[in-house]
Design a protein around this motif. Structure first.
Motif, PDB file in Angstrom:
ATOM      1  N   TYR A   1      22.098 -12.350  28.735  1.00 47.49           N
ATOM      2  CA  TYR A   1      22.744 -13.302  27.838  1.00 47.49           C
ATOM      3  C   TYR A   1      23.843 -14.093  28.540  1.00 47.49           C
ATOM      4  O   TYR A   1      24.078 -15.258  28.225  1.00 47.49           O
ATOM      5  CB  TYR A   1      23.291 -12.585  26.601  1.00 47.49           C
ATOM      6  CG  TYR A   1      22.188 -12.099  25.694  1.00 47.49           C
ATOM      7  CD1 TYR A   1      21.215 -12.976  25.234  1.00 47.49           C
ATOM      8  CD2 TYR A   1      22.080 -10.759  25.315  1.00 47.49           C
ATOM      9  CE1 TYR A   1      20.180 -12.545  24.422  1.00 47.49           C
ATOM     10  CE2 TYR A   1      21.046 -10.320  24.505  1.00 47.49           C
ATOM     11  CZ  TYR A   1      20.101 -11.225  24.058  1.00 47.49           C
ATOM     12  OH  TYR A   1      19.076 -10.802  23.263  1.00 47.49           O
ATOM     13  N   SER A   2      24.490 -13.485  29.515  1.00 47.81           N
ATOM     14  CA  SER A   2      25.459 -14.235  30.305  1.00 47.81           C
ATOM     15  C   SER A   2      24.760 -15.311  31.135  1.00 47.81           C
ATOM     16  O   SER A   2      25.261 -16.427  31.282  1.00 47.81           O
ATOM     17  CB  SER A   2      26.227 -13.278  31.230  1.00 47.81           C
ATOM     18  OG  SER A   2      27.093 -13.998  32.064  1.00 47.81           O
ATOM     19  N   SER A   3      23.569 -14.973  31.665  1.00 46.25           N
ATOM     20  CA  SER A   3      22.804 -15.946  32.443  1.00 46.25           C
ATOM     21  C   SER A   3      22.354 -17.120  31.570  1.00 46.25           C
ATOM     22  O   SER A   3      22.300 -18.259  32.039  1.00 46.25           O
ATOM     23  CB  SER A   3      21.583 -15.276  33.071  1.00 46.25           C
ATOM     24  OG  SER A   3      21.966 -14.275  33.986  1.00 46.25           O
ATOM     25  N   ILE A   4      22.042 -16.839  30.298  1.00 46.35           N
ATOM     26  CA  ILE A   4      21.654 -17.921  29.389  1.00 46.35           C
ATOM     27  C   ILE A   4      22.823 -18.893  29.214  1.00 46.35           C
ATOM     28  O   ILE A   4      22.653 -20.114  29.240  1.00 46.35           O
ATOM     29  CB  ILE A   4      21.217 -17.356  28.029  1.00 46.35           C
ATOM     30  CG1 ILE A   4      19.953 -16.505  28.181  1.00 46.35           C
ATOM     31  CG2 ILE A   4      20.952 -18.492  27.042  1.00 46.35           C
ATOM     32  CD1 ILE A   4      19.524 -15.811  26.902  1.00 46.35           C
ATOM     33  N   ASP A   5      24.045 -18.348  29.044  1.00 43.11           N
ATOM     34  CA  ASP A   5      25.232 -19.203  28.930  1.00 43.11           C
ATOM     35  C   ASP A   5      25.395 -20.067  30.176  1.00 43.11           C
ATOM     36  O   ASP A   5      25.650 -21.272  30.094  1.00 43.11           O
ATOM     37  CB  ASP A   5      26.494 -18.354  28.735  1.00 43.11           C
ATOM     38  CG  ASP A   5      26.483 -17.591  27.423  1.00 43.11           C
ATOM     39  OD1 ASP A   5      25.763 -18.016  26.493  1.00 43.11           O
ATOM     40  OD2 ASP A   5      27.172 -16.559  27.326  1.00 43.11           O
ATOM     41  N   GLU A   6      25.233 -19.434  31.339  1.00 44.25           N
ATOM     42  CA  GLU A   6      25.417 -20.143  32.603  1.00 44.25           C
ATOM     43  C   GLU A   6      24.331 -21.204  32.797  1.00 44.25           C
ATOM     44  O   GLU A   6      24.577 -22.264  33.374  1.00 44.25           O
ATOM     45  CB  GLU A   6      25.404 -19.144  33.770  1.00 44.25           C
ATOM     46  CG  GLU A   6      25.953 -19.704  35.076  1.00 44.25           C
ATOM     47  CD  GLU A   6      27.378 -20.219  34.934  1.00 44.25           C
ATOM     48  OE1 GLU A   6      27.669 -21.277  35.517  1.00 44.25           O
ATOM     49  OE2 GLU A   6      28.187 -19.583  34.226  1.00 44.25           O
ATOM     50  N   PHE A   7      23.116 -20.917  32.302  1.00 44.11           N
ATOM     51  CA  PHE A   7      22.031 -21.893  32.422  1.00 44.11           C
ATOM     52  C   PHE A   7      22.366 -23.144  31.601  1.00 44.11           C
ATOM     53  O   PHE A   7      21.996 -24.262  31.980  1.00 44.11           O
ATOM     54  CB  PHE A   7      20.713 -21.285  31.955  1.00 44.11           C
ATOM     55  CG  PHE A   7      19.518 -22.179  32.202  1.00 44.11           C
ATOM     56  CD1 PHE A   7      19.037 -22.373  33.487  1.00 44.11           C
ATOM     57  CD2 PHE A   7      18.893 -22.824  31.151  1.00 44.11           C
ATOM     58  CE1 PHE A   7      17.948 -23.204  33.719  1.00 44.11           C
ATOM     59  CE2 PHE A   7      17.803 -23.649  31.372  1.00 44.11           C
ATOM     60  CZ  PHE A   7      17.329 -23.830  32.660  1.00 44.11           C
ATOM     61  N   GLY A   8      23.062 -22.962  30.474  1.00 43.96           N
ATOM     62  CA  GLY A   8      23.500 -24.115  29.696  1.00 43.96           C
ATOM     63  C   GLY A   8      24.431 -25.003  30.503  1.00 43.96           C
ATOM     64  O   GLY A   8      24.324 -26.236  30.471  1.00 43.96           O
TER      65      GLY A   8
END
Length: 786
Positions: A372-379
């Motif tokens: 979920y942290s990676s999803i934020d960073e992908f944004g």
């Protein structure tokens, strides 16, 4: 730096043993014999990296101590310290209660040194990783301030709990820094401004960056105008000083800060409402000369509401907020009206666009917190990778919906590939990214009918280039003149807008005209479809035949006859334009017909399923499982979609089966079973009227055939059974086993796997049964069931 561990245990022997093991391994250890002494110590000296806490202690036990620790951390605004319970108790209820209140682990007494060290190391590693992830998710990397999302959370808490001044801070004339000195200097100035703001507000305050040059600060304890004035002077003086240090005393840019403030809780505690009022105060400061501050006042607000700014003042205020060169990210509520407006705009003005839905899934073994942290960073990656004209939003936990505006159809895949590959190159290999896309092409834009047509002339003779350029320009065409085939491909590689037509000399040194057209047709994308007219002084039949064979649209003889050259070029462009328009209309109609067909098929499948109360949704599930099998079997997307539709209607013959038999809760009689078996032939009879695709009929007829030839209705076997029917047979059987039926409950996954293994080569095609078995084994949580 050595990790700091606090051990709390009323048993001196345990304290000594733990201290010896940990100190020996380069850890700093502090020991306490009671929960109260431990709490008093950390209140004065700060929190350790980890706490080892005995559960059973006199006066205050481990659970009470942990509760008081969490209260203390909340009061001080600190992250939760990892706590491990120490116990000799094997009671499951105690362990369950411990995890419910948030302990990181349990360690049994007496200590096993290796186990103690390994568990502490794991917990510390996880804690550090979580801390790093939280920092990445909440901190603006450039300034070190809270990012926009975290600003809302943290300052909402402060507005609810503390007194002070909420200040909206906007840099004045910062856009000029980027324009004159470049974005690298702009970043350095932003960092300096952030440091100045941080130093100007009192201790205990919090600051956030909510836009390119916009900041918010909660100045804790500031409740007088004189204090705000002092902060404003400190910020403006500091910014001017630092800017001159970075850009020189003669920089000439009137950089500073305008501040709009509002006292809290005088005007309420809701952060969002307060921020809007602070922004109104900022507006007045901007209007009245900048480089100062204004405080919200209800009485003044009423007076200002009656004042209407002129267009110059309003434009200056709006233009001051510099637009970052990144895509615009909006929340779902804000995205919807913007999306609708942009759709109307592009259709009205004939602009192409593309919708892209990016779906993210974790790589096997990646923890949820990391994912979920990676999803934020992908944004953030999407935001920085796309243009400022593009907009996007986050949809649910693991999707991003991207709207690419004003984009050519042949550029879409390049943009998506660039987005994904750059993410992978950054070393973020912990997520898998899939996407769906939908091109929105206005027919006028698609065929460029309203644009000035562009023609490229390629000839090694400068006089021919001049003559052709003059003739075509006089006819309202835009002309690019190139002297070689090599120059043509350099031009096509650099130009964002492709020409409508290429006039190509046959005989040129180096790469001749025939070589050029061969290379042109080998290119990927729209460039390969640019129409070509050959220019030649050669009147031989062989030259013309070879050129037309290679795909040229026409030949024009040199020397040019002006009227002939202009008419042929314009007629050909008009012809190609018409072809493109017709192609677009056919494609659009085909898509509409396909959508209508799918709606009809889906509705019919739903109607079939409503007859059998025990198998509701059966057809759609079988269709989905069949598509999954086809995908893993390596079928193309088109074939996967075909099998999905075929599977939706595999049970259409159930329409002819009486409800009493379909929904009978007990065992069927032999006569009733024969009636059930007849649904295959009934379905085939219904679907045989779809003459354009006989597979509908064959899948309905043969999906109950067995691989060994003992099935029904025909008793055919092996590859005599159509491939699509063999796939549907596996999917149909899986759904029957994984769903509740009138005569039994759904089977366990282990039972299903056994049935699939037993049926390989007898009931099922081994290839497709093996694929289904793999899918079942991967479905650890048994999500694939009715």
């Amino acid at each position: 730096m050595a990790k700091w561990i606090i051990v709390v245990d009323d048993d001196t022997a345990n304290l000594k043993m733990a201290g010896h093991i940990l100190s020996k391994n380069n850890m700093r250890v502090t020991a306490f014999k009671s929960g109260r002494s431990f709490l008093d110590y950390v209140d004065d000296n700060g929190m350790p990296d980890l706490v080892l806490l005995d559960i059973k202690m006199p006066v205050m036990d481990g659970f009470e101590t942990l509760g008081e620790l969490r209260k203390l951390e909340e009061q001080k605004g600190l992250m939760k310290t990892p706590v491990v319970f120490l116990t000799a108790d094997e009671d499951v209820d105690t362990e369950t209660r411990g995890f419910e209140v948030g302990v990181s682990d349990f360690i049994r007494k007496p200590f096993n040194p290796d186990v103690l060290l390994r568990r502490i190391d794991n917990i510390m590693s996880n804690s550090q990783e979580m801390h790093d992830l939280k920092s990445e998710a909440t901190i603006d990397k450039l300034t070190g301030f809270l990012n926009k999302g975290a600003t809302g959370v943290e300052l909402s808490k402060m507005c609810s709990e503390k007194s002070g001044c909420l200040m909206m801070i906007d840099l004045d004339s910062f856009k000029l820094v980027n324009d004159i000195y470049g974005h690298e200097m702009g970043d350095r100035v932003l960092i300096a401004c952030a440091e100045t703001i941080r130093n100007a507000v009192p201790e205990g305050s919090k600051c956030g960056r909510i836009g390119g040059d916009e900041f918010v600060a909660f100045a804790a304890g500031v409740t007088y105008e004189s204090d705000v004035s002092a902060i404003s002077r400190a910020i403006n003086d500091g910014i001017t000083k630092r800017a001159k240090e970075l850009m020189g005393d003669d920089m000439g840019i009137p950089i500073g800060a305008s501040i709009g403030g509002i006292f809290v809780p005088r005007y309420g505690n809701d952060y969002n409402s307060l921020l809007k009022l602070a922004d109104k105060s900022l507006y007045i400061v901007k209007k009245n000369g900048k480089h100062g501050f204004g405080l919200y006042d209800e009485d003044v607000e009423e007076e200002n509401d009656s004042l209407t700014p002129d267009i110059h003042a309003l434009s200056e205020i709006l233009g001051e907020r510099s637009i970052q060169d990144v895509a615009l990210q909006l929340d779902k509520d804000s995205f919807s009206p913007v999306y609708r407006y942009v759709i109307r705009y592009i259709l009205r003005h004939h602009i192409n666009a593309c919708k892209v839905l990016l779906t993210l899934a974790p790589v096997s073994g990646v923890r949820d917190s990391v994912f979920y942290s990676s999803i934020d960073e992908f944004g953030n990656h999407i935001r920085s990778s796309l243009r400022k004209s593009d907009i996007f939003m986050r949809n649910g936990k693991n999707q991003y919906f991207v709207f690419l505006t004003d984009i050519r159809a042949d550029s879409i895949d390049k943009v998506i590939t660039h987005l994904v590959e750059d993410w992978d190159l950054a070393g973020a290999a912990n997520i898998n990214i899939t996407h769906e896309k939908e091109f929105i092409g206005n027919r006028q834009e698609l065929v460029s009918a309203n644009k000035i047509k562009k023609v490229v002339v390629v000839d090694d003779d400068a006089i021919n280039l001049q003559v052709a350029g003059k003739i075509l320009s006089s006819g309202g065409l835009r002309v690019a003149a190139l002297k070689s085939g090599e120059a043509l491909f350099d031009y096509l590689a650099k130009e964002s807008e492709l020409p409508n037509l290429i006039l190509l000399d046959v005989k040129m040194p180096g790469m001749g005209g025939f070589d050029c057209i061969r290379k042109l047709h080998s290119l990927e994308g729209a460039a390969s479809k640019i129409p070509v007219i050959f220019l030649t002084a050669d009147e031989s039949e062989g030259t013309e035949k070879e050129g037309l064979k290679l795909g040229a649209m026409d030949f024009i003889r040199k020397p040019f006859v002006p009227e002939v050259l202009l008419l042929r070029v314009k007629n050909l462009i008009e012809l190609v334009t018409l072809q493109n328009r017709l192609y677009f209309e056919v494609e659009q109609k085909t898509r509409e017909n396909k959508d209508l067909f799918m709606q009809i098929v889906t509705s019919l499948a739903a109607a079939i399923d409503t007859k059998d109360v025990y198998t509701k949704g059966h057809s759609s599930r079988v269709a989905e499982y069949a598509r999954m099998i086809a995908k893993r079997a390596g079928y193309t997307d088109v074939r996967q979609d075909e099998i999905y539709v075929l599977a939706l209607l595999h049970d259409v013959g159930k329409i002819g089966i009486p409800d009493g038999i379909l929904n009978k809760p007990g065992t069927l009689t032999p006569e009733e079973y024969e009636f059930i078996k007849a649904h295959s032939a009934m379905g085939a009879s219904i679907l045989k009227n779809i003459e354009n695709d006989p597979k509908f009929e064959s899948c309905a007829m043969y999906h109950h055939e067995r691989y060994d030839g003992t099935g029904y209705p025909k008793g055919i076997k092996g590859t005599e059974i159509p491939e699509e029917a063999r796939i549907i047979a596996v999917a149909d059987a899986y759904d029957a086993m994984s769903s509740d039926r009138s005569y039994r409950a759904h089977l366990t996954q282990e039972a299903i796997k056994r049935e699939l293994e037993i049926g390989m080569g007898t009931q099922f095609d081994p290839k497709f049964a093996e694929i289904m078995l793999t899918i079942v084994e991967e479905d650890k949580e048994y999500r694939l069931r009715g």
